[in-house]
Scaffold this motif. Sequence first.
Motif, PDB file in Angstrom:
ATOM      1  N   LEU A  96       6.613  -5.541  -7.070  1.00 29.05           N
ATOM      2  CA  LEU A  96       5.187  -5.225  -7.129  1.00 29.05           C
ATOM      3  C   LEU A  96       4.724  -5.038  -8.577  1.00 29.05           C
ATOM      4  N   LEU A  97       5.525  -4.331  -9.364  1.00 30.45           N
ATOM      5  CA  LEU A  97       5.150  -4.082 -10.757  1.00 30.45           C
ATOM      6  C   LEU A  97       5.122  -5.379 -11.566  1.00 30.45           C
ATOM      7  N   PRO A 126      -6.623 -10.215  -3.107  1.00 30.89           N
ATOM      8  CA  PRO A 126      -5.902  -9.672  -4.260  1.00 30.89           C
ATOM      9  C   PRO A 126      -5.226 -10.767  -5.053  1.00 30.89           C
ATOM     10  N   PRO A 127      -5.562 -10.908  -6.335  1.00 35.15           N
ATOM     11  CA  PRO A 127      -4.978 -11.975  -7.142  1.00 35.15           C
ATOM     12  C   PRO A 127      -3.479 -11.783  -7.281  1.00 35.15           C
ATOM     13  N   GLY A 128      -2.734 -12.891  -7.274  1.00 36.65           N
ATOM     14  CA  GLY A 128      -1.330 -12.831  -7.559  1.00 36.65           C
ATOM     15  C   GLY A 128      -0.451 -12.435  -6.405  1.00 36.65           C
ATOM     16  N   MET A 129      -1.059 -12.271  -5.199  1.00 31.80           N
ATOM     17  CA  MET A 129      -0.241 -11.795  -4.084  1.00 31.80           C
ATOM     18  C   MET A 129       0.706 -12.866  -3.584  1.00 31.80           C
ATOM     19  N   GLY A 130       0.561 -14.086  -4.092  1.00 28.45           N
ATOM     20  CA  GLY A 130       1.372 -15.177  -3.580  1.00 28.45           C
ATOM     21  C   GLY A 130       2.862 -14.976  -3.730  1.00 28.45           C
ATOM     22  N   ASN A 131       3.309 -14.279  -4.774  1.00 32.16           N
ATOM     23  CA  ASN A 131       4.738 -14.142  -4.993  1.00 32.16           C
ATOM     24  C   ASN A 131       5.351 -12.973  -4.247  1.00 32.16           C
ATOM     25  N   PHE A 132       4.507 -12.160  -3.590  1.00 30.99           N
ATOM     26  CA  PHE A 132       5.068 -10.997  -2.922  1.00 30.99           C
ATOM     27  C   PHE A 132       5.996 -11.453  -1.815  1.00 30.99           C
ATOM     28  N   GLY A 133       7.153 -10.847  -1.725  1.00 33.20           N
ATOM     29  CA  GLY A 133       8.101 -11.233  -0.691  1.00 33.20           C
ATOM     30  C   GLY A 133       9.108 -12.273  -1.161  1.00 33.20           C
ATOM     31  N   GLU A 165       0.834  -1.206   0.000  1.00 36.33           N
ATOM     32  CA  GLU A 165       0.000   0.000   0.000  1.00 36.33           C
ATOM     33  C   GLU A 165       0.864   1.250   0.000  1.00 36.33           C
ATOM     34  N   ALA A 166       1.973   1.223   0.765  1.00 37.97           N
ATOM     35  CA  ALA A 166       2.861   2.385   0.825  1.00 37.97           C
ATOM     36  C   ALA A 166       3.464   2.678  -0.539  1.00 37.97           C
ATOM     37  N   ILE A 167       3.850   1.632  -1.258  1.00 37.93           N
ATOM     38  CA  ILE A 167       4.425   1.815  -2.599  1.00 37.93           C
ATOM     39  C   ILE A 167       3.396   2.432  -3.534  1.00 37.93           C
ATOM     40  N   ILE A 168       2.174   1.896  -3.508  1.00 34.51           N
ATOM     41  CA  ILE A 168       1.118   2.425  -4.394  1.00 34.51           C
ATOM     42  C   ILE A 168       0.757   3.855  -4.014  1.00 34.51           C
ATOM     43  N   ASN A 169       0.752   4.156  -2.708  1.00 29.02           N
ATOM     44  CA  ASN A 169       0.434   5.518  -2.253  1.00 29.02           C
ATOM     45  C   ASN A 169       1.456   6.540  -2.737  1.00 29.02           C
ATOM     46  N   SER A 170       2.692   6.080  -3.000  1.00 35.92           N
ATOM     47  CA  SER A 170       3.748   6.988  -3.453  1.00 35.92           C
ATOM     48  C   SER A 170       3.694   7.242  -4.959  1.00 35.92           C
ATOM     49  N   MET A 171       2.756   6.603  -5.624  1.00 39.30           N
ATOM     50  CA  MET A 171       2.583   6.805  -7.068  1.00 39.30           C
ATOM     51  C   MET A 171       1.571   7.913  -7.340  1.00 39.30           C
ATOM     52  N   THR A 172       1.680   8.536  -8.495  1.00 35.32           N
ATOM     53  CA  THR A 172       0.676   9.516  -8.925  1.00 35.32           C
ATOM     54  C   THR A 172      -0.554   8.759  -9.449  1.00 35.32           C
ATOM     55  N   PRO A 173      -1.718   9.427  -9.520  1.00 40.50           N
ATOM     56  CA  PRO A 173      -2.901   8.759 -10.089  1.00 40.50           C
ATOM     57  C   PRO A 173      -2.643   8.186 -11.475  1.00 40.50           C
ATOM     58  N   GLY A 174      -1.852   8.916 -12.284  1.00 44.31           N
ATOM     59  CA  GLY A 174      -1.548   8.433 -13.633  1.00 44.31           C
ATOM     60  C   GLY A 174      -0.714   7.169 -13.606  1.00 44.31           C
TER      61      GLY A 174
END
Length: 479
Positions: A416-417, A469-476, A377-386
């Motif tokens: 994440l990307l 959230p789909p695909g979260m399995g590989n996080f970390g 969430e912190a990473i996404i919050n640091s992104m612009t809406p675009g």
Amino acid sequence: MFQNLTDRLGQTLKNISGKGRLTDDNIKDTLREVRMALLEADVALSVVKDFIEKVKTRALGIEVSKSLKPGQMFIKVVQDELENVLGDGSQGLNLAATPPAVIMLAGLQGAGKTTSVGKLSKYLTEREKKKVLVVSADVYRPAAIKQLQTLSEEVGVECFPSNMMQKPVDIVKAAIKHAKMQFFDVLIVDTAGRLAVDEKMMDEIKQLHAAVNPVETLFVVDAMTGQDAANTAKAFNETLPLTGVILTKADGDARGGAALSVKQITGKPIKFLGMGEKLDALEPFHPQRIASRILGMGDVLSLIEDVERKVDKDAAARVAKKIQTGKGFNLQDFKEQLAQMRSMGGMASLMDKMPGMGGMSAKVKDQANDKQFIQMEAIINSMTPGERDRPDVIKGSRKRRIAAGSGTQIQDVNRLLKQFMQMQKMMKKMGGGKMKNMMRGMGGMMGGGGMPGAGGMSGGGMPSGMKLPPGMGNFGRKK
């Protein structure tokens, strides 16, 4: 809660579930393991002895159902007896009294009484639609009065003023008078605690109880004190006519000894579980559901109730539509899904309530902890809406800015990307209705150290309107 007990019982009962018939020997071996599991969970010895004896008697004289194998029937016996130990069905608050219905909370200092007053007032206001007044009769701890005032403001209920110069009986009588004049439905009284049970404390609370005659007298006890919690509750019950128990800090208790001991030792039902620090983290206690959780069978009813109460239906519908069409699912949608999941208690809480997931929690704990989702969430919050809408524009300098803004590393942003690109591919397969391709894609994402089972949870395993959230399995995963 109950993680250690669930793990031990799960393996023990798995060994007997396939047995074609029950004999003295295999029952004896299994019961020995069950006994050890309960003792390790810090269940009171008297409760363990009684439990084992009842299971043994029923198992040897078992009336085998035609639809169940003998081994499965043994598990059913264990579940039935667990429900008996935990209590006879869910017992809510008895508020059938001339308003205001007075609820008094008692317990030792540090057990969480004041916080429980705040949680209970929020519960009654939001779920029972009651007009609630709270008051502190703790004149020994200055911070207690201030703490309750702060909690009442957060919850949005009125706190009747009190101070250290007043007598507890006078405070509560004045609060009752005010509640009657202002047409409050419920008055919740916070009482003073001590570091240990003593005669002065018991005399004072006994006098207070006699003066106000509450309809509910709830004993608040810390679950992490194990069977000591049951013994303390017994001491209070001998002085006060308790009507029930609130077990606090249950989310931090992996053993569950208190929950399995309180009812049998005191004869009083557990009415609520405190499952976290947040003011909405108070769950009604359902013996059948808890017994099911202990045996790793999940708790679908509680999960559905969480979804109904906490999930934003409109947001869920928008995401579902995007998943169905395979178009438009972006990082903002992903972030909203993470936030909804955390509002339901996080990943560990969800897995605890999902059938067949009880034994998996320990295995995925390191990869499926909420800290990782907070980082996402912190990473996404640091992104612009675009950037959230079109993550493909995020290149070198943008990645450095996002990592710096979220307090993470560029590798975390890349991870994440990469995940999100995999998710978008899966969305297209889902949108096209190619279920086999979708499952194959999900299997690839879960492989090689990813979170086992998360792919299956992402869709059909959850109640309608809520998807992990789909695909979260590989996080970390470390590359």
